[in-house]
Design an enzyme around this catalytic site. Structure first.
Site, PDB file in Angstrom:
ATOM      1  N   PHE A 157       0.893  -1.213  -0.030  1.00  9.86           N
ATOM      2  CA  PHE A 157      -0.090   0.182   0.172  1.00  9.86           C
ATOM      3  C   PHE A 157       0.873   1.265   0.052  1.00  9.86           C
ATOM      4  O   PHE A 157       1.903   1.149   0.575  1.00  9.86           O
ATOM      5  CB  PHE A 157      -0.930  -0.143   1.180  1.00  9.86           C
ATOM      6  N   THR A 165      11.352   3.955  -1.330  1.00  8.11           N
ATOM      7  CA  THR A 165      10.793   5.104  -1.640  1.00  8.11           C
ATOM      8  C   THR A 165      11.743   6.241  -1.099  1.00  8.11           C
ATOM      9  O   THR A 165      12.424   5.966  -0.103  1.00  8.11           O
ATOM     10  CB  THR A 165       9.463   5.272  -1.216  1.00  8.11           C
ATOM     11  N   TYR A 199       3.944   5.242   6.211  1.00 10.19           N
ATOM     12  CA  TYR A 199       4.255   4.499   4.799  1.00 10.19           C
ATOM     13  C   TYR A 199       5.776   4.372   4.713  1.00 10.19           C
ATOM     14  O   TYR A 199       6.281   3.389   4.430  1.00 10.19           O
ATOM     15  CB  TYR A 199       3.331   5.168   3.720  1.00 10.19           C
ATOM     16  N   LEU A 224       0.704  14.348  -8.375  1.00 11.36           N
ATOM     17  CA  LEU A 224       0.591  15.660  -9.237  1.00 11.36           C
ATOM     18  C   LEU A 224       0.073  15.670 -10.513  1.00 11.36           C
ATOM     19  O   LEU A 224      -0.917  16.245 -11.122  1.00 11.36           O
ATOM     20  CB  LEU A 224       1.543  16.686  -8.998  1.00 11.36           C
ATOM     21  N   TYR A 268      -0.331  23.866  -3.201  1.00 12.80           N
ATOM     22  CA  TYR A 268      -0.171  23.849  -1.860  1.00 12.80           C
ATOM     23  C   TYR A 268       0.973  24.576  -1.392  1.00 12.80           C
ATOM     24  O   TYR A 268       2.292  24.042  -1.472  1.00 12.80           O
ATOM     25  CB  TYR A 268      -0.261  22.466  -1.115  1.00 12.80           C
TER      26      TYR A 268
END
Ligand SMILES: NC(=O)c1ccc[n+]([C@@H]2O[C@H](COP(=O)([O-])OP(=O)(O)OC[C@H]3O[C@@H](n4cnc5c(N)ncnc54)[C@H](O)[C@@H]3O)[C@@H](O)[C@H]2O)c1
Length: 328
Positions: free
Chosen positions: A74, A115, A139, A186, A204
C-alpha cells in the site's frame, strides 16, 4: 538465457511496466497480485497471472524462479497516517512472509520498491543514500523497516538484494499507466483538470524557498525506472551485487521541477488553461526533494534516458486519453 521472475504487484502501475519490459527482453514472468489497488487488465500479455496475496507467496514460489521483484504494497501517505496498522500489516507483514518463501524455495535474488519517503525532510539536496532516514509517515516508516529486514536477510542468509528508492514516478508506457484510487500524484491530478474531471488544481504553498515559491520534486519516467530494475537483476546475475549484499540505490532524474512548472507543462502539452487554487502548505511537505542517482549510475550502469518533463507529461496524457476513450 531465459530467466523466470515472480513480480508481486504486477497488476499495479510500476509493476506492470516492469513486467512488460521483462517480457520484451524474453524473460518469463509470473505476476502475483491480489488486485487490492491493481487491475487484472494491466497484467501484460504473455505473463502468467496468479490472483493471490504476497502473504501466501510460499504456495507458488519454488526453485524454478531466478528471482523476485517485489512491488506489492500500500502506498498512500495520507491513508497511512489515518490507518498505520494497515501499512505495517501489509507492507511489513507481506514482506516477512515473502522473505520466508524466498528462503524456503532457495530463490536468492530480490529487487524491492523502496521510496524517497524513507528519508523524510532532507538536510541537503540532492539526496544520497547515506542521508539520514527519518520518515514522516507510517508509509515511509514501513518501507524503511522492510529495507532493514532485507539487509538482515542478506547478511544472515546470503540473499542478494537491491532496494530501489524511487522519487516521483510519472509518465506511462503505452497502455500501462498510473491509476491510483484516490489519486494523490500531481501529474495525473493536473491531467484530470485538462480532461474536465476536476475543476482546478490546488497548489499547496507558494512561499517555499524555491525559485517560484512552489515545491520542487524529482519526476522520473516509469520506463527509465523499469530499466533500472532490469539492470539490478543483471547486476545480481553477474555477481556485481553478490550473495549477501543489499544494495540501496536512489532513482530520480537528479533535476527537480516545481509544481508551477508541472502545471505549465501540462498547459503546453494539453492546450487546456488549467485553473489553479492557491492553498496553504501541507504539513510535512519538504520544499525540495531531488535524488542523487550516482550510486545507480556507478553500480548498475543506469542513466535515465527520458529526463524531459514535456515527454513525461505527453506519455501520461496519451494514457489518460486512452482511459477516457475506453470509458466513453
Ligand atoms: N508510484 C510512485 O510514485 C512510487 C514512489 C515510490 C515508491 N513506490 C512503490 O512502488 C510500488 C508500486 O507502486 P505503484 O505506484 O505501482 O502502486 P500500485 O498501487 O499501482 O501497485 C501496487 C500493486 O500491489 C498489489 N498489492 C498490494 N498489496 C498486495 C498483497 N498483499 N498481495 C498481492 N498484491 C498486493 C496491488 O493490488 C497493486 O496492483 C509500491 O511498493 C510503492 O510503495 C511507488
Amino acid at each position: 538465457m531465459t530467466q523466470r521472475y515472480l513480480v508481486t504487484g504486477g497488476a499495479g502501475y510500476v509493476g506492470s511496466v516492469v513486467a512488460a519490459h521483462l517480457l520484451e527482453r524474453g524473460d518469463r514472468v509470473t505476476v502475483l497480485d491480489d488486485l487490492s489497488t491493481g487491475f487484472a487488465e494491466a497484467v501484460p500479455d504473455g505473463a502468467e497471472f496468479i490472483e493471490g496475496r504476497v502473504q501466501d507467496a510460499a504456495k507458488w514460489l519454488d526453485g524454478s524462479y531466478d528471482g523476485v521483484l517485489h512491488f506489492a504494497a500500500f502506498s498512500q501517505v495520507g491513508e497511512s497516517v489515518a490507518k498505520p496498522e494497515k501499512y505495517w500489516d501489509n507492507n511489513v507483514g507481506g514482506t516477512m512472509a515473502l522473505l520466508a518463501a524466498l528462503r524456503a524455495a532457495g530463490v536468492r535474488k530480490l529487487v524491492f520498491s523502496s521510496t524517497a519517503a524513507t528519508y523524510g525532510e532532507p538536510a541537503t539536496v540532492p539526496i544520497t543514500e547515506s542521508a539520514p532516514t527519518a520518515p514522516t509517515s507510517p508509509y515511509g516508516a514501513s518501507k524503511l523497516a522492510v529495507d532493514h529486514m532485507i539487509g538482515g536477510e542478506c547478511a544472515a542468509h546470503g540473499l542478494a538484494a537491491v532496494s530501489l528508492r524511487y522519487f516521483n514516478v510519472a509518465g506511462a508506457y503505452g497502455s500501462l499507466g498510473e491509476r491510483h484510487e484516490p489519486e494523490s500524484h500531481l501529474i495525473p491530478l493536473v491531467l484530470q483538470v485538462a480532461q474536465g474531471r476536476r475543476e482546478a488544481i490546488s497548489v499547496y504553498g507558494e512561499d517555499y524557498p524555491t525559485p517560484d515559491g512552489t515545491c520542487v520534486r524529482d519526476y522520473i519516467h516509469v520506463a527509465d525506472l523499469a530499466e533500472a530494475h532490469l539492470l539490478a537483476l543483471d547486476a545480481m546475475g553477474r555477481d556485481a551485487v553478490p550473495a549477501g549484499e543489499h544494495l540501496v540505490c536512489n532513482l530520480g532524474n537528479g533535476s527537480g521541477f516545481s509544481v508551477r512548472e508541472v502545471v505549465e507543462t501540462v498547459r503546453q502539452v494539453t492546450g487546456h488553461p488549467i485553473p489553479e487554487i492557491t492553498a496553504a502548505r501541507r504539513p510535512g511537505d519538504p520544499a525540495v526533494l531531488v535524488a542523487s542517482a550516482d550510486t545507480a549510475r556507478e553500480r548498475l550502469g543506469w542513466t535515465p534516458s527520458r529526463p524531459d518533463l514535456g515527454a513525461v507529461v505527453a506519455d501520461a496524457w496519451a494514457f489518460a486519453r486512452l482511459g477516457q476513450e475506453e470509458g466513453a
